[in-house]
Design a protein around this motif. Structure first.
Motif, PDB file in Angstrom:
ATOM      1  N   TYR A  24       0.854  -1.190   0.000  1.00 64.81           N
ATOM      2  CA  TYR A  24       0.000   0.000   0.000  1.00 64.81           C
ATOM      3  C   TYR A  24       0.888   1.238   0.000  1.00 64.81           C
ATOM      4  CZ  TYR A  24      -3.248  -3.543   1.711  1.00 64.81           C
ATOM      5  OH  TYR A  24      -3.994  -4.682   1.852  1.00 64.81           O
ATOM      6  N   ARG A  68       1.638   4.367   1.442  1.00 65.60           N
ATOM      7  CA  ARG A  68       1.303   5.044   2.699  1.00 65.60           C
ATOM      8  C   ARG A  68       1.481   6.553   2.597  1.00 65.60           C
ATOM      9  NH1 ARG A  68       1.067   2.002   7.777  1.00 65.60           N
ATOM     10  NH2 ARG A  68      -0.895   0.947   7.404  1.00 65.60           N
ATOM     11  N   PHE A  78      12.664   1.075   9.294  1.00 68.66           N
ATOM     12  CA  PHE A  78      12.953   0.879  10.714  1.00 68.66           C
ATOM     13  C   PHE A  78      14.439   0.753  11.018  1.00 68.66           C
ATOM     14  CE2 PHE A  78       8.590  -0.858  10.228  1.00 68.66           C
ATOM     15  CZ  PHE A  78       7.945   0.102  11.002  1.00 68.66           C
ATOM     16  N   LYS A 120       3.873   0.230   2.397  1.00 65.39           N
ATOM     17  CA  LYS A 120       3.616  -0.630   3.544  1.00 65.39           C
ATOM     18  C   LYS A 120       3.191  -2.007   3.039  1.00 65.39           C
ATOM     19  CE  LYS A 120       1.036  -2.329   6.983  1.00 65.39           C
ATOM     20  NZ  LYS A 120       0.041  -3.390   6.849  1.00 65.39           N
ATOM     21  N   ASP A 128       1.457  -5.598   2.898  1.00 60.82           N
ATOM     22  CA  ASP A 128       0.177  -6.170   3.323  1.00 60.82           C
ATOM     23  C   ASP A 128       0.441  -7.303   4.314  1.00 60.82           C
ATOM     24  OD1 ASP A 128      -2.605  -6.707   3.278  1.00 60.82           O
ATOM     25  OD2 ASP A 128      -2.236  -8.406   1.944  1.00 60.82           O
ATOM     26  N   GLY A 129      -0.274  -7.290   5.438  1.00 61.35           N
ATOM     27  CA  GLY A 129      -0.190  -8.400   6.389  1.00 61.35           C
ATOM     28  C   GLY A 129       0.955  -8.306   7.369  1.00 61.35           C
ATOM     29  N   SER A 130       1.723  -7.225   7.349  1.00 62.40           N
ATOM     30  CA  SER A 130       2.798  -7.090   8.338  1.00 62.40           C
ATOM     31  C   SER A 130       3.102  -5.614   8.573  1.00 62.40           C
ATOM     32  CB  SER A 130       4.053  -7.818   7.872  1.00 62.40           C
ATOM     33  OG  SER A 130       4.833  -6.993   7.054  1.00 62.40           O
ATOM     34  N   ASN A 131       3.971  -5.385   9.573  1.00 59.45           N
ATOM     35  CA  ASN A 131       4.375  -4.006   9.877  1.00 59.45           C
ATOM     36  C   ASN A 131       5.474  -3.500   8.967  1.00 59.45           C
ATOM     37  OD1 ASN A 131       2.661  -3.440  12.069  1.00 59.45           O
ATOM     38  ND2 ASN A 131       3.974  -4.592  13.468  1.00 59.45           N
TER      39      ASN A 131
END
Lengths: 172, 268
Positions: free
Chosen positions: B112, B114, B240, B168, B170-173
């Motif tokens: 996605y 973001r 991160f 981002k 899908d399905g995780s951070n």
């Protein structure tokens, strides 16, 4: 030559006028706010938009969210009326800037990390959050599947000021 | 756009100056300049890249050009020319950014968009500055016909294009700061290029023949081979830990164009 000097004087006057305007202040006054507590929520970040959830969450997509409890009472002890606060630390978005955050797992994180361990290093701050959540910390190391709970702690000068425990959430 | 406008103004000023010089030198000077305003339609023979999404982000290899050409007659077989013009390219297939067309950090995983952090360039119809210099011959065929072969070297200023965004997973951070850049080399370029100077070689054959008593028509066939390719680069950086997840470079093609030019000029 005289015309040049006149132009320079005019320019200086204009510039100083601008400065007075900016300094004299037509900026919107800010209401002082201070942090009085925190409230945690479980966030499911698996989809396009993060959402507060009580349903089971994929363990790779968990975010602990924090809502600030703030009031609009000044935190200082001034006995006399002071000038409006124009900028600085008392803006709502900055009320928690001086706090250090920590996360403790209240349930076993995995076989090696027992309940009560500090797991702050597995969380990182993210900015894309549901509208009414002020801060969010994404879990970047997946724990074992099962039911988990965490405690969010806010420290100021090494002293625990605020803490709040999440509701139990199932990771799959 | 502002730069192209300034260059057009410079071109007009230059043309006027040279016209004045032409008039002065026709009164006895040996070096006789020739100035033409030409309209050219270029058609691409190949794409900027073999990867569809790279080509989709760039204007098609196709251009409508208006240019002023200055020719300096030295000898029939050895003359010099220089031209400056504005080339208009149609809109690219990907007018506005479309993540669905682009490569993603892991194939088979959804992403996605973001946050869009920055973007340069557009996919709209655009005007580009173009400049050539070289040699040409001028050979008389019959009474009023002329054949003029040209060979030259030139540069076309293309607009750069790039996007920087947070994707981002899908399905995780997991999320990545992702850069898509046409014409940028991450190893050498610190900033996103606003202009890509595209060098090219060109060969032209112009045939001038009378249309009426006072008017000649000059038709030209030309071939352009770009010496510069537009490479495409993608970089995914984990937000991160700032680790580079993946770097992808897609080498571009040295494109070719064929063109047809038309010039109306007074009989000489």
């Amino acid at each position: 030559m005289n015309r040049c000097i006149m132009l320079m004087v005019l320019l200086a006057a204009l510039l100083s006028g601008c400065e007075v305007d900016n300094g004299g202040g037509w900026n919107e006054p800010l209401i002082p706010v201070s942090l009085k507590g925190i409230q945690t929520v479980n966030i499911d970040n698996s989809g396009e938009f993060p959402k507060i959830s009580a349903a089971p969450i994929k363990k790779e997509a968990y975010v602990v969210g924090v809502k600030w409890i703030a009031d609009d009472l000044p935190s200082d002890d001034d006995e006399y009326i002071t000038d409006p606060v124009r900028w600085g630390e008392q803006q709502y978005g900055m009320v928690a800037d001086h706090y250090e955050r920590s996360v403790v797992c209240l349930t076993p994180f995995n076989a090696d990390i027992p309940a009560g361990s500090n797991v702050s290093k597995y969380f990182k701050k993210i900015n894309y959050l549901p509208e009414d959540v002020d801060e969010g910390f994404a879990l970047l190391v997946a724990p074992d599947p099962g039911v988990h709970r965490f405690r969010m702690e806010y420290y100021y000068a090494g002293e625990l000021e605020f803490s709040h425990e999440t509701t139990a959430i199932e990771f799959f | 756009m502002k730069r192209n406008l300034l260059l057009l103004i410079a071109l007009i000023a230059c043309t006027a100056l040279l016209r004045a010089q032409e008039q002065r030198e026709s009164n006895g000077g040996k070096l006789r300049p020739r100035i033409d305003i030409q309209l050219v339609q270029h058609i691409g023979l190949d794409a900027w890249s073999d990867a569809g999404y790279v080509t989709d982000g760039l204007p098609p290899v196709q251009m409508t050009e208006i240019r002023g050409v200055l020719g300096l007659h030295v000898k029939p077989a050895f003359n010099l020319f220089g031209d400056m013009g504005i080339g208009i390219t149609p809109a690219s297939a990907m007018k506005s950014f479309d993540l669905g067309r682009m490569p993603l950090p892991n194939s088979g995983t959804g992403y996605y968009l973001r946050e869009m952090l920055s973007e340069t360039g557009t996919g709209k119809t655009a005007a580009h500055f173009k400049m050539t210099a070289g040699w040409f011959g001028n050979f008389r065929v019959g009474e009023r016909c002329r054949i003029m072969p040209h060979a030259g070297l030139g540069v076309l200023s293309m607009e750069g294009r790039s996007y920087e965004m947070i994707l981002k997973e899908d399905g995780s951070n997991a999320q990545y700061r992702t850069t898509y850049a046409w014409g940028r080399d991450f190893d050498y370029d610190e900033d996103y290029p606003e202009v890509l100077p595209m060098g090219y070689l060109t060969g032209r054959v112009n045939v001038q023949f009378p249309l009426t008593r006072k008017l000649d028509l000059m038709l030209g066939l030309e071939y352009t081979h770009f010496l510069t390719e537009i490479n495409f680069q993608t970089r995914y950086v984990n937000t991160f830990n700032e680790n580079i997840r993946k770097d992808i470079t897609v080498k571009g093609n040295r494109a070719n164009m064929i063109g047809l030019s038309v010039t109306l000029l007074g009989s000489r």
